[in-house]
Structure formats: structure tokens, C-alpha cells
Design a protein around this motif. Structure first.
Motif, PDB file in Angstrom:
ATOM      1  N   SER A   1      23.325  88.381 -22.112  1.00  0.00           N
ATOM      2  CA  SER A   1      23.387  87.599 -23.356  1.00  0.00           C
ATOM      3  C   SER A   1      24.852  87.460 -23.751  1.00  0.00           C
ATOM      4  CB  SER A   1      22.551  88.246 -24.450  1.00  0.00           C
ATOM      5  OG  SER A   1      22.824  89.615 -24.534  1.00  0.00           O
ATOM      6  N   ASP A   2      25.145  86.391 -24.460  1.00  0.00           N
ATOM      7  CA  ASP A   2      26.539  86.072 -24.805  1.00  0.00           C
ATOM      8  C   ASP A   2      27.156  87.138 -25.690  1.00  0.00           C
ATOM      9  OD1 ASP A   2      26.348  83.761 -23.387  1.00  0.00           O
ATOM     10  OD2 ASP A   2      25.582  82.626 -25.105  1.00  0.00           O
TER      11      ASP A   2
ATOM     12  N   PRO B   1      20.536  72.013 -26.601  1.00  0.00           N
ATOM     13  CA  PRO B   1      20.571  70.604 -26.194  1.00  0.00           C
ATOM     14  C   PRO B   1      20.824  70.403 -24.693  1.00  0.00           C
ATOM     15  CG  PRO B   1      21.829  70.900 -28.195  1.00  0.00           C
ATOM     16  CD  PRO B   1      21.457  72.278 -27.725  1.00  0.00           C
ATOM     17  N   ASP B   2      21.428  71.378 -24.014  1.00  0.00           N
ATOM     18  CA  ASP B   2      21.666  71.200 -22.579  1.00  0.00           C
ATOM     19  C   ASP B   2      20.465  71.616 -21.732  1.00  0.00           C
ATOM     20  OD1 ASP B   2      21.691  73.930 -22.648  1.00  0.00           O
ATOM     21  OD2 ASP B   2      23.651  74.174 -21.689  1.00  0.00           O
ATOM     22  N   GLY B   3      19.339  71.928 -22.387  1.00  0.00           N
ATOM     23  CA  GLY B   3      18.137  72.272 -21.635  1.00  0.00           C
ATOM     24  C   GLY B   3      17.980  73.769 -21.399  1.00  0.00           C
ATOM     25  N   ASP B   4      18.973  74.545 -21.829  1.00  0.00           N
ATOM     26  CA  ASP B   4      18.877  75.995 -21.677  1.00  0.00           C
ATOM     27  C   ASP B   4      17.997  76.557 -22.801  1.00  0.00           C
ATOM     28  OD1 ASP B   4      19.273  78.541 -20.811  1.00  0.00           O
ATOM     29  OD2 ASP B   4      21.449  78.555 -21.114  1.00  0.00           O
ATOM     30  N   PHE B   5      17.470  77.746 -22.566  1.00  0.00           N
ATOM     31  CA  PHE B   5      16.676  78.414 -23.597  1.00  0.00           C
ATOM     32  C   PHE B   5      17.354  79.701 -24.001  1.00  0.00           C
ATOM     33  CE2 PHE B   5      13.588  75.360 -22.491  1.00  0.00           C
ATOM     34  CZ  PHE B   5      12.771  75.247 -23.601  1.00  0.00           C
ATOM     35  N   THR B   6      17.539  79.862 -25.291  1.00  0.00           N
ATOM     36  CA  THR B   6      18.245  81.030 -25.779  1.00  0.00           C
ATOM     37  C   THR B   6      17.453  82.305 -25.508  1.00  0.00           C
ATOM     38  OG1 THR B   6      19.246  82.052 -27.701  1.00  0.00           O
ATOM     39  CG2 THR B   6      17.254  80.790 -28.101  1.00  0.00           C
ATOM     40  N   GLY B   7      18.163  83.365 -25.156  1.00  0.00           N
ATOM     41  CA  GLY B   7      17.530  84.670 -25.003  1.00  0.00           C
ATOM     42  C   GLY B   7      18.126  85.629 -26.016  1.00  0.00           C
TER      43      GLY B   7
ATOM     44  N   ILE C   1      11.410  75.320 -30.818  1.00  0.00           N
ATOM     45  CA  ILE C   1      11.031  75.983 -29.564  1.00  0.00           C
ATOM     46  C   ILE C   1      12.161  76.755 -28.889  1.00  0.00           C
ATOM     47  CG2 ILE C   1       9.331  74.133 -29.190  1.00  0.00           C
ATOM     48  CD1 ILE C   1      10.815  73.421 -26.655  1.00  0.00           C
TER      49      ILE C   1
ATOM     50  N   HIS D   1      14.994  84.977 -19.676  1.00  0.00           N
ATOM     51  CA  HIS D   1      16.353  85.031 -20.228  1.00  0.00           C
ATOM     52  C   HIS D   1      16.528  86.183 -21.215  1.00  0.00           C
ATOM     53  CE1 HIS D   1      17.168  80.548 -19.134  1.00  0.00           C
ATOM     54  NE2 HIS D   1      17.027  81.347 -18.096  1.00  0.00           N
ATOM     55  N   ASP D   2      15.408  86.539 -21.887  1.00  0.00           N
ATOM     56  CA  ASP D   2      15.457  87.670 -22.812  1.00  0.00           C
ATOM     57  C   ASP D   2      15.837  88.967 -22.112  1.00  0.00           C
ATOM     58  OD1 ASP D   2      14.926  86.652 -25.238  1.00  0.00           O
ATOM     59  OD2 ASP D   2      12.782  87.097 -25.244  1.00  0.00           O
TER      60      ASP D   2
ATOM     61  N   MET E   1      15.067  75.575 -27.575  1.00  0.00           N
ATOM     62  CA  MET E   1      15.822  74.902 -26.520  1.00  0.00           C
ATOM     63  C   MET E   1      17.178  74.439 -27.021  1.00  0.00           C
ATOM     64  SD  MET E   1      15.069  71.474 -24.321  1.00  0.00           S
ATOM     65  CE  MET E   1      16.190  70.516 -25.330  1.00  0.00           C
TER      66      MET E   1
ATOM     67  N   ARG F   1      17.891  72.981 -15.897  1.00  0.00           N
ATOM     68  CA  ARG F   1      18.369  72.618 -17.238  1.00  0.00           C
ATOM     69  C   ARG F   1      18.398  71.105 -17.424  1.00  0.00           C
ATOM     70  NH1 ARG F   1      22.494  76.526 -17.392  1.00  0.00           N
ATOM     71  NH2 ARG F   1      24.148  75.019 -17.051  1.00  0.00           N
TER      72      ARG F   1
ATOM     73  N   ARG G   1      18.797  88.158 -18.206  1.00  0.00           N
ATOM     74  CA  ARG G   1      20.053  87.422 -18.179  1.00  0.00           C
ATOM     75  C   ARG G   1      21.037  88.038 -19.160  1.00  0.00           C
ATOM     76  NH1 ARG G   1      20.934  81.052 -19.614  1.00  0.00           N
ATOM     77  NH2 ARG G   1      20.452  81.811 -21.700  1.00  0.00           N
TER      78      ARG G   1
ATOM     79  N   GLY H   1       9.098  76.229 -21.973  1.00  0.00           N
ATOM     80  CA  GLY H   1      10.190  76.875 -22.714  1.00  0.00           C
ATOM     81  C   GLY H   1       9.972  78.374 -22.846  1.00  0.00           C
ATOM     82  N   MET H   2       8.723  78.756 -23.144  1.00  0.00           N
ATOM     83  CA  MET H   2       8.407  80.184 -23.255  1.00  0.00           C
ATOM     84  C   MET H   2       8.656  80.868 -21.913  1.00  0.00           C
ATOM     85  SD  MET H   2       7.415  80.553 -26.355  1.00  0.00           S
ATOM     86  CE  MET H   2       7.151  79.341 -27.624  1.00  0.00           C
TER      87      MET H   2
ATOM     88  N   ILE I   1      14.927  69.762 -17.848  1.00  0.00           N
ATOM     89  CA  ILE I   1      14.374  70.157 -19.149  1.00  0.00           C
ATOM     90  C   ILE I   1      14.994  69.337 -20.274  1.00  0.00           C
ATOM     91  CG2 ILE I   1      14.379  72.026 -20.848  1.00  0.00           C
ATOM     92  CD1 ILE I   1      13.602  73.905 -18.724  1.00  0.00           C
ATOM     93  N   GLY I   2      16.320  69.190 -20.221  1.00  0.00           N
ATOM     94  CA  GLY I   2      16.995  68.408 -21.257  1.00  0.00           C
ATOM     95  C   GLY I   2      16.443  66.993 -21.309  1.00  0.00           C
TER      96      GLY I   2
ATOM     97  N   ARG J   1      12.388  81.407 -21.545  1.00  0.00           N
ATOM     98  CA  ARG J   1      12.806  82.476 -22.447  1.00  0.00           C
ATOM     99  C   ARG J   1      12.332  83.836 -21.959  1.00  0.00           C
ATOM    100  NH1 ARG J   1      11.250  80.225 -28.210  1.00  0.00           N
ATOM    101  NH2 ARG J   1      10.130  82.185 -28.380  1.00  0.00           N
TER     102      ARG J   1
ATOM    103  N   ARG K   1       6.200  73.199 -24.380  1.00  0.00           N
ATOM    104  CA  ARG K   1       6.489  74.414 -25.136  1.00  0.00           C
ATOM    105  C   ARG K   1       6.275  75.648 -24.245  1.00  0.00           C
ATOM    106  NH1 ARG K   1       6.406  75.786 -30.657  1.00  0.00           N
ATOM    107  NH2 ARG K   1       6.137  73.584 -31.090  1.00  0.00           N
TER     108      ARG K   1
END
Lengths: 151, 307
Positions: free
Chosen positions: A150-151, B264-270, B260, A144-145, B262, A43, A148, A137-138, A46-47, A141, A134
Motif C-alpha cells: 500500500s502507498d 480513474p485509471d482502472g485501479d482499485f484501492t487497497g 465502488i 490488493h488489500d 475504482m 487496468r 499488494r 471491482g471486489m 477496467i477503466g 480489491r 461491481r
């Protein structure tokens, strides 16, 4: 062919119990915490890389460092999900160990993307960097989809 | 024209640097949107409609959540406390889609929530947001949808609680809670904010998920964009609250997230936002994403509701 072989090996590693060649007393908690630390390092890179890719911070060569850090971390992902490390407060879903081959394939997609990102960062070409980032990032994701919490 | 076309957005992360260029672009974009439709050829209208179809988020809801789904043929389930809604086929098939609809039918549906047969739609279809969109934009979307191949696929009936099983319930809900009204720019705000307001509040209908609702499904106007719960997913507070919301995000952070995914902390939403990013926000021009960011950043800070 080679890809298939590494995939099978990765899957084997994921499905085997505590595959760290670390100390004999690495506990499942340690394995889980180590995984979490590796994820945090990803992370961070990446940030930082995104700020350079977005043009908010000048690219004075550091992008390559972040890209290499990302690539190294992504490679580690093949060994930080040992069987039995699904303990305590983890965001990893059991599905990882139920379909190790599909998971290993998803991890490999990220590894291909981070390797390509290193090449793009070394080229210094802004458009190539953006496109490669990009794809990283994919790759994130992609797991994570499905794998992981999800919240 | 090119400012409207999503065309090359995939490589658009290489950013022009000066803010004033952006402002200039945003102004031009706004000026363009005021042009009378007569000035555009049919091809231009279809192309603009394609862009607006992305901006309106039509694809993610009107496409089933399976790998080989044909876009816009409907069938996506939306779980709510009132039952499960299934989105309909909006390809131009005359029998099972919207191929027989006139311009008036289409505008009535989007602005007023009324079907060509005069029935009331449930607000699971976000006409409550689309009501603010311009007639020109709505007809451009129709022109685009009608340029696509018709696909014959019967729409699935909603599966609702007994007290919702009649369209009369939808009519009563609308009489109490809905007013048909177009967006009026706020003269105290700049072009960018107004463009963002139009995209966020109307076309993009962000508040339909990001705002909490009362027990009768009405959006709580005092908690707009302060987060919600949909099914088992917690939808985040996107107001400028620094801890509950996204007040720490910069405009660039928001724009990049919408591009894309991302954080801000570099994590990617799922999360379910992935579909919105893929089928909507990543297809927009960077200028439009920045307008969304400017509007969202200016939202008053609100605390999230207690769980």
C-alpha cells in the motif's frame, strides 16, 4: 470439487519456480515486468469498461470486448506470479508466495467475477452489467488489500 | 422519504442521464432536510438515522478490525503520535454502551465533545467535525443506534502518552482549538455544494484524515484536505491540485470511486479508504455522492506538504 482442483493447480504454479513455458532465458525481471504489463492491461480494460457501465460512453458492443480482455487477463494471473519473480521494483508482497493456496483462491474469485461479467456484457442488461462490474471491482480489491504494497 | 433511504443503492450504477434531473433531486433532498422532525414517524426517524449513521462513518471506527466483530461495539485501535485510542461501544447497552444516555447527553457528546459525566473527549472522536451537524440529524442517529440490540462489551482504555493521560489535557486542547458551531449554508453556493459541504466537512468528517495536523494535533486550516500521514499510511491530497491532488478527476470519477472504490485509471484501492467506502460512501444515495463530488471538486488547489 473442480474448483478445489484448479485451486490446487494454481497454487502449485505459483509456488513453482518460473513456470512460464516461455523462452529458456526468461529472467525473474522479465517475469516481473510481464506481470506488471498484464496488470496494466487489466487496468485499461477496467477503466474503459467503467465508462460504459457508468453511461458516460455509449455501449455499442465494445463492452463485450473489454469484458473478454479482462477475463483473459484475469486468467493469466494464475501464472504471472512464479516463485522467484519477487524482484526489483515490485508491488507484490512476499505473502503471495507464503500462502499460495489462499492467494490462488483470491485470484479465482476475480476469475469467476470476470467470467460472469462477460455473460452480463453479452446480455446487454444495464443492471446486470453494473452488478457484475461491481463484483469485478471486489475481486481486484480482494487481492490488493492483502497482497499488494500500500502507498 | 425514499430519497433518504440507502435501500437499493447497490444497483444504482445505472444512471439517469440528465443533469437537471440530478439538480432537481438534490434540491428536493435539501428541501426534505428542512422539514420539521415532528412530520416524521418514529420509524422514519430510525430509518433516516440508519442512513446518517452510514454518512457519519460511525461504523468503520466503532467496529473492531477483525472478521467477526459485532458492528458498533467499539475496540478499533487508532494509532496517533499521542498514543493509541480505542473506540468505545456505542450499542444501547446500559452498562457498557450508551443505553443510559439522554438526548442531551448524545447531542453534547457530538456537538461539544463532552461526556454525560462532564468529561472532555479527545479529538480522536471527531466532535470537531460533528459540531456542525444539525441536532435533528444527531438525534436521528441516536434513534437508530437505540433501535439496535444492546451488546455488553466493556470499552478498552486508551493507551496514551503520560502528558495525555488526563482528560484535563483534552479540556485544555478544546479551550484552545475548538468552537462549538452548527453548519450554516453558504448562500453564494447552490444546494448541491451546500449538501456536499455538510457531508464532507461535518457528518463525513473527511478532513480528520485528509488534512495535516500540527504537533499538537490541530488541523492546519491552510492545508485543509491537502493530505496527511496516518501511522505508516499516506493519506492523499484530495484538493483540486492537478498533480498533487485529484484535480484531473471528473465529478463522475469521484462519485464512482466513493461507490465502488475504482480509481480513474482502472485501479482499485487497497487502502484504509476501503472501509470508508464499504461502511459509509457506498451506502449513500448517488445524489449525496454527487454532492460530495461537487464540493470536493470546488476545493481550492493546494500543494501537498513536503514529506
Amino acid at each position: 470439487m473442480q474448483r478445489k482442483t484448479t485451486g490446487a493447480i494454481s497454487a502449485l504454479v505459483i509456488s513453482s519456480a518460473l513456470s512460464f513455458h516461455a523462452f529458456a532465458d526468461t529472467t525473474p525481471e522479465d517475469a516481473k515486468d510481464y506481470r506488471s504489463a498484464v496488470m496494466t492491461s487489466l487496468r485499461g480494460h477496467i477503466g474503459a469498461a467503467s465508462m460504459i457501465a457508468r453511461g458516460l460512453v455509449e455501449n455499442d458492443g465494445h463492452l463485450v470486448d473489454h469484458a473478454k480482455g479482462l477475463d483473459a487477463g484475469a486468467k493469466e494471473l494464475s501464472r504471472v506470479f512464479p516463485k522467484g519473480s519477487n524482484v526489483g521494483e515490485t508491488e507484490a508482497l512476499p505473502l503471495i508466495w507464503e500462502e499460495p493456496e489462499a492467494f490462488a483462491e483470491a485470484v479465482e474469485k476475480l476469475q469467476d467475477a470476470t467470467a460472469a461479467f462477460v455473460v452480463a456484457a453479452e446480455s446487454g442488461d444495464g443492471e446486470a452489467i453494473s452488478a457484475a462490474f461491481r463484483n469485478v471491482g471486489m475481486g481486484c480489491r480482494g487481492c490488493h488489500d492483502r497482497y499488494r504494497v500500500s502507498d | 422519504m425514499s430519497a433518504w433511504v440507502a435501500g437499493d443503492v447497490t444497483t444504482a450504477i445505472v444512471y439517469p442521464t440528465r443533469l437537471r434531473n440530478l439538480l432537481k433531486a438534490a434540491t428536493l433532498l435539501a428541501a426534505f432536510s428542512m422539514l420539521p422532525q415532528a412530520a416524521l414517524s418514529q420509524d422514519d426517524i430510525v430509518e433516516r438515522g440508519r442512513y446518517l449513521t452510514y454518512a457519519g462513518g460511525c461504523i468503520s471506527c466503532h467496529t473492531e478490525d477483525v472478521d467477526d466483530a459485532v458492528p458498533l461495539t467499539g475496540g478499533r485501535a487508532m494509532e496517533t503520535p499521542f498514543g493509541t485510542f480505542y473506540s468505545p461501544n456505542i450499542t444501547p447497552d446500559r452498562q457498557t454502551g450508551i443505553g443510559a444516555w439522554s438526548d442531551e447527553d448524545f447531542v453534547n457528546a457530538l456537538h461539544d465533545g463532552i461526556s454525560p459525566d462532564g468529561e472532555h473527549y479527545f479529538p480522536s472522536f471527531p466532535f470537531t467535525s460533528y459540531t456542525g451537524a444539525s441536532r435533528e440529524d444527531m438525534l436521528a442517529i441516536k434513534a437508530y443506534l437505540f433501535s439496535l440490540p444492546p451488546v455488553s462489551k466493556e470499552s478498552r482504555d486508551h493507551d496514551l502518552a503520560w502528558y495525555m493521560s488526563s482528560r484535563i489535557a483534552a479540556g485544555a486542547w478544546k479551550a484552545l482549538n475548538f468552537e462549538s458551531a452548527r453548519f450554516v449554508p453558504n448562500p453564494d453556493q447552490d444546494e448541491q455544494w451546500n449538501r456536499g459541504a455538510y457531508l464532507v466537512r461535518h457528518l463525513g468528517h473527511c478532513g480528520e484524515c485528509h488534512s495535516p495536523r500540527s504537533t499538537t494535533g490541530v488541523i492546519d486550516a491552510d492545508l485543509e484536505m491537502a493530505g496527511s500521514v496516518l501511522g505508516d499510511e499516506k493519506i492523499p491530497n484530495i484538493t483540486s491540485h492537478r498533480t498533487d491532488g485529484i484535480g484531473r478527476w471528473s465529478a463522475s470519477d469521484i462519485e464512482y470511486f466513493l461507490d465502488i472504490g475504482m480509481l480513474p485509471d482502472g485501479d482499485f484501492t487497497g487502502s484504509s479508504m476501503v472501509d470508508v467506502i464499504e461502511d459509509n460512501t457506498s451506502k449513500l444515495t448517488r445524489e449525496d455522492r454527487l454532492a460530495i463530488a461537487a464540493y470536493i471538486k470546488a476545493l481550492p488547489a493546494l500543494e501537498s506538504e513536503e514529506d
